[in-house]
Scaffold this motif. Structure first.
Motif, PDB file in Angstrom:
ATOM      1  N   ARG A  20      16.297  28.674  90.285  1.00 20.42           N
ATOM      2  CA  ARG A  20      15.834  27.321  90.554  1.00 20.42           C
ATOM      3  C   ARG A  20      14.352  27.057  90.278  1.00 20.42           C
ATOM      4  O   ARG A  20      14.000  26.022  89.785  1.00 20.42           O
ATOM      5  N   ASP A  21      13.493  28.017  90.583  1.00 17.47           N
ATOM      6  CA  ASP A  21      12.072  27.735  90.369  1.00 17.47           C
ATOM      7  C   ASP A  21      11.469  28.529  89.212  1.00 17.47           C
ATOM      8  O   ASP A  21      10.266  28.610  89.066  1.00 17.47           O
ATOM      9  N   LEU A  22      12.348  29.127  88.415  1.00 16.17           N
ATOM     10  CA  LEU A  22      11.846  30.018  87.380  1.00 16.17           C
ATOM     11  C   LEU A  22      11.331  29.319  86.123  1.00 16.17           C
ATOM     12  O   LEU A  22      10.664  29.936  85.308  1.00 16.17           O
ATOM     13  N   ALA A  23      11.617  28.038  86.002  1.00 19.54           N
ATOM     14  CA  ALA A  23      11.200  27.324  84.798  1.00 19.54           C
ATOM     15  C   ALA A  23       9.699  27.445  84.576  1.00 19.54           C
ATOM     16  O   ALA A  23       9.244  27.825  83.494  1.00 19.54           O
ATOM     17  N   GLN A  24       8.938  27.152  85.640  1.00 16.84           N
ATOM     18  CA  GLN A  24       7.487  27.221  85.513  1.00 16.84           C
ATOM     19  C   GLN A  24       7.006  28.631  85.231  1.00 16.84           C
ATOM     20  O   GLN A  24       6.156  28.860  84.381  1.00 16.84           O
ATOM     21  N   GLU A  25       7.601  29.574  85.953  1.00 17.65           N
ATOM     22  CA  GLU A  25       7.226  30.966  85.783  1.00 17.65           C
ATOM     23  C   GLU A  25       7.441  31.432  84.345  1.00 17.65           C
ATOM     24  O   GLU A  25       6.623  32.124  83.767  1.00 17.65           O
ATOM     25  N   LEU A  26       8.576  30.993  83.771  1.00 24.56           N
ATOM     26  CA  LEU A  26       8.904  31.372  82.398  1.00 24.56           C
ATOM     27  C   LEU A  26       8.252  30.412  81.395  1.00 24.56           C
ATOM     28  O   LEU A  26       8.465  30.515  80.203  1.00 24.56           O
ATOM     29  N   SER A  27       7.497  29.445  81.919  1.00 28.16           N
ATOM     30  CA  SER A  27       6.891  28.366  81.117  1.00 28.16           C
ATOM     31  C   SER A  27       7.898  27.723  80.164  1.00 28.16           C
ATOM     32  O   SER A  27       7.692  27.644  78.963  1.00 28.16           O
ATOM     33  N   VAL A  28       8.972  27.285  80.781  1.00 27.09           N
ATOM     34  CA  VAL A  28       9.983  26.533  80.052  1.00 27.09           C
ATOM     35  C   VAL A  28       9.580  25.062  80.115  1.00 27.09           C
ATOM     36  O   VAL A  28       9.475  24.496  81.196  1.00 27.09           O
ATOM     37  N   VAL A  29       9.320  24.447  78.959  1.00 30.55           N
ATOM     38  CA  VAL A  29       8.823  23.075  78.967  1.00 30.55           C
ATOM     39  C   VAL A  29       9.923  22.031  78.811  1.00 30.55           C
ATOM     40  O   VAL A  29       9.756  20.891  79.206  1.00 30.55           O
ATOM     41  N   MET A  30      11.053  22.464  78.232  1.00 26.38           N
ATOM     42  CA  MET A  30      12.074  21.472  77.931  1.00 26.38           C
ATOM     43  C   MET A  30      13.415  21.771  78.573  1.00 26.38           C
ATOM     44  O   MET A  30      13.816  22.926  78.676  1.00 26.38           O
ATOM     45  N   GLY A  31      14.092  20.709  78.988  1.00 23.20           N
ATOM     46  CA  GLY A  31      15.455  20.806  79.471  1.00 23.20           C
ATOM     47  C   GLY A  31      16.374  20.016  78.566  1.00 23.20           C
ATOM     48  O   GLY A  31      16.064  18.881  78.200  1.00 23.20           O
TER      49      GLY A  31
END
Ligand SMILES: NC(=O)c1ccc[n+]([C@@H]2O[C@H](COP(=O)([O-])OP(=O)(O)OC[C@H]3O[C@@H](n4cnc5c(N)ncnc54)[C@H](O)[C@@H]3O)[C@@H](O)[C@H]2O)c1
Ligand SMILES: NC(=O)c1ccc[n+]([C@@H]2O[C@H](COP(=O)([O-])OP(=O)(O)OC[C@H]3O[C@@H](n4cnc5c(N)ncnc54)[C@H](O)[C@@H]3O)[C@@H](O)[C@H]2O)c1
Lengths: 215, 215
Positions: free
Chosen positions: A143-154
DNA sequence: TTTTAATAAAGAATAATTTCCTTATTAATT
DNA sequence: AATTAATAAGGAAATTATTCTTTATTAAAA
């Protein structure tokens, strides 16, 4: 903060739409070993006006040589940089169904700077599978890994009725841009970039031409 | 032959692109039992200006009621007719790979007036298979059957380098419109309608916004 | 060497599209 | 019954995008 006036105004969206086509064409020429290409040639390929091509390319740092045209290599290099295709951005895809799987399979996206690092679904059938080496997780995971992985797009490829739920989740994940393939329009905070890609709009244009332009 | 001046001029393409979204929204409201919808509501949903909505709808025979809005049922009926979604057109799809299969699976196309009657490929793996009840044939089969079956549209979902070959074949088949999903641009006779749907153009727009508008 | 023709580039003109403004209408409120 | 506010619709204005025009350059041809 003073910028180049062209940058201030921003590049017109129609120009941005055409540029990837110029790039793809130039890449083809490069493979064939052609060194220069004129606006006339590009325009002929694209079925547009040659001045449109020069106008479009003038937004970039590419300069042409009179009587010769543009250096193919320069178009490829400058345009991929300009369009942000030469740095890799990471994305999550939600909805690993028909369309989602097609996108996961598509290496064209990687070529144009988009790296789908994980997919999510709710169906037990797809969860756990790997599609083109990209694992499909349950939507509740990471759930909160997007920022950690620096995922910019969904990327949203769920049924239209679930688009908003997924969009809300992506916003919570800290994603900066959403590429929405459903016909539904989503509500997100102002600072989130949304790109709607509605394939059915293309049908409307084709049918209109079929039923009016022709006899 | 005198026509309504709006028809003469043709409907603007941006308007045609928005209309299927209005339609989808109205269909949703209809299902929920809402009887009227105002331009403000539609505009809010679409994130556009309300006058844009009234302008767009003014190209059709739909008339709104002051202080109330448009009848939802009327939008659905008139718009599907107007966009050519209520008569079924037939199509052939060539290239039953990832993207082709997704399109074959998509019932949205049927809903919006497109009936894919057969698919073609060259790979022995896919030939003979049925995808969503649509059979995949070898490309050499059915060569002149398009006209006989009154198939008006050809959908190209082969690798870019084979797009022209397939387009030539479709023209020979007597197909009137081509929906091209490859990044390649095809050369066809003037009277053939071509709609290029380049998903990568959307990436260019997203990246541009990501890298300039923000910060 | 001179001429010709193809080209890029910059600016002007045109065309298309969107947004703004005004007016008339009418449901809801007072 | 009168007032208020939300709306559609039509036209004007502004904005945006494309096409046209001109100029300078230069490779190729004469
Ligand atoms: N298939 C196409 O070619 C095509 C074409 C145009 C538009 N679209 C649109 O793309 C969207 C997806 O279409 P599709 O054909 O791939 O549908 P699909 O049913 O094949 O896939 C949808 C997937 O989303 C998953 N899903 C559903 N709700 C979810 C949720 N809340 N969270 C996570 N995953 C969820 C489902 O399990 C399924 O795997 C639809 O909106 C459709 O209109 C598809
Ligand atoms: N997959 C995607 O999500 C996606 C996204 C954007 C664009 N595209 C474009 O769509 C096209 C197809 O992509 P894909 O991912 O489905 O590729 P794919 O390789 O999965 O499918 C291509 C299919 O075309 C068939 N084919 C090849 N040559 C053929 C011919 N001459 N006649 C008939 N069939 C032929 C192949 O056998 C294969 O089944 C490509 O141009 C790609 O750039 C795909």
């Amino acid at each position: 903060m003073i910028q180049n006036s062209k940058k201030m105004q921003g590049v017109p969206e129609p120009t941005l739409r055409r540029m990837p086509c110029y790039l793809a064409f130039a890449e083809g020429l490069l493979r064939k070993g052609q060194q220069f290409v004129s606006s006339t040639q590009i325009a002929n390929y694209m079925n547009i006006d040659p001045t449109q091509v020069t106008k479009d390319l003038s937004y970039t740092s590419i300069v042409g040589k009179t009587r010769v045209g543009y250096e193919v290599k320069a178009i490829v290099d400058v345009l991929s940089d300009f369009l942000g295709f030469s740095v890799m951005d990471s994305a999550f895809l939600v909805g690993a169904g028909s369309l989602g799987s097609a996108l996961l399979h598509d290496n064209g996206l990687t070529h144009f700077g988009l790296n789908i690092v994980a997919a999510f679904d709710i169906s037990p059938i797809t969860i756990g599978r790997k599609i083109n080496d990209i694992e499909v997780f349950h939507i509740d995971q990471f759930r909160d890994l997007a920022q950690e992985l620096s995922v910019v797009m969904g990327i949203i490829t769920v049924p239209a009725e679930n688009a908003q739920t997924v969009a809300d989740l992506m916003v919570a994940w800290g994603i900066k841009a959403i590429w929405n393939f459903t016909p539904a329009r989503i509500k997100v905070p102002e600072d989130i970039i949304v790109q709607n890609t509605s394939l059915y709009s293309n049908l409307a244009i084709i049918f209109n031409k079929l039923h009016t332009e022709k006899n």
